[in-house]
Write a protein that holds these residues in place. Sequence first.
Motif, PDB file in Angstrom:
ATOM      1  N   SER A 198       0.822  -1.210   0.000  1.00  0.00           N
ATOM      2  CA  SER A 198       0.000   0.000   0.000  1.00  0.00           C
ATOM      3  C   SER A 198       0.857   1.260   0.000  1.00  0.00           C
ATOM      4  O   SER A 198       0.637   2.173  -0.804  1.00  0.00           O
ATOM      5  N   LYS A 201       3.239   1.457  -3.205  1.00  0.00           N
ATOM      6  CA  LYS A 201       2.536   1.287  -4.494  1.00  0.00           C
ATOM      7  C   LYS A 201       3.163   0.164  -5.315  1.00  0.00           C
ATOM      8  O   LYS A 201       3.389   0.295  -6.532  1.00  0.00           O
ATOM      9  N   MET A 233      -4.797  -7.127  -2.842  1.00  0.00           N
ATOM     10  CA  MET A 233      -4.260  -5.770  -2.886  1.00  0.00           C
ATOM     11  C   MET A 233      -3.978  -5.309  -4.313  1.00  0.00           C
ATOM     12  O   MET A 233      -3.518  -4.189  -4.530  1.00  0.00           O
TER      13      MET A 233
END
Length: 280
Positions: A198, A201, A233
Amino acid sequence: MDRVQQREIIEFIISRREEFQNKLLSEAVEVAPKINDILQSGNIDLLKNAEKMVTYVVERKENELISFAKQEGIAWAEHSLTLTLKLEWVHAIRRTVWHYLFKYDQLNTHVVSISDYRAMIYEMETQINDGIDNFLNSFFISYSSYKDELISSQRKIVEHLSAPIIPISPHIAVLPLIGLIDVYRMDTIEEKILMDISNLKIRTLIMDLSGITDMDIEVIHQFQRVMSGVSLMGCEAVITGLRAELVRKMINLDISFDEYASTKGTLQQTLADYLDANLI
């Protein structure tokens, strides 16, 4: 002891502070030579704190006594002072307090019956010893709790360092895993992977397992769930370096990562593939 007597005893001790401190130091043979070092290294004034503890015990200020004991426990744990020294110091305080209670009693003789005198001594003994024991109990719990939290925190830091996610491009990273992986460490790896995907990236995460010789069944299942999380994700997972022993165990358990990750032979080959494909 009533409040008047409690105050008289405290004033009696404070008025003889230097004498009281010298007596205390003579009782604490191991602690006395270290008292200045403890003050300088930990900013812990043993003599001042002893007087505070005695005041709380004699005046039956239980809440203040317990709060003070907890503070002391944290301070001793923070500066890695040994429990042996603390135990000797508190027992020295106990003996010194009784020495001055005896002197106080000699100077303040009251005409009472033998039975009343025995009752007074029993009450005093119970109050003093129970108060000091309560201090010790709260101190040890606080000391132990702080140490446990410190060890847990340090272990978590070590585990995070042992799962380094290395960015090799703006959106590709490598995670080399080595050594024994247990359930606790897998929890840490899972947290770090999902957070870094997260935060950084990451679109492709290459996990090299060439440094892993074996995994418990529970850990393999947990690793499979981690792969599922990586997929959720929106990140591509690539597994490299699976050893034959680990592959055989996965086959016997009918476990596969195909649904969530692709597998390649070595990390070097995988990096070369991405370089050739101009993805880096």
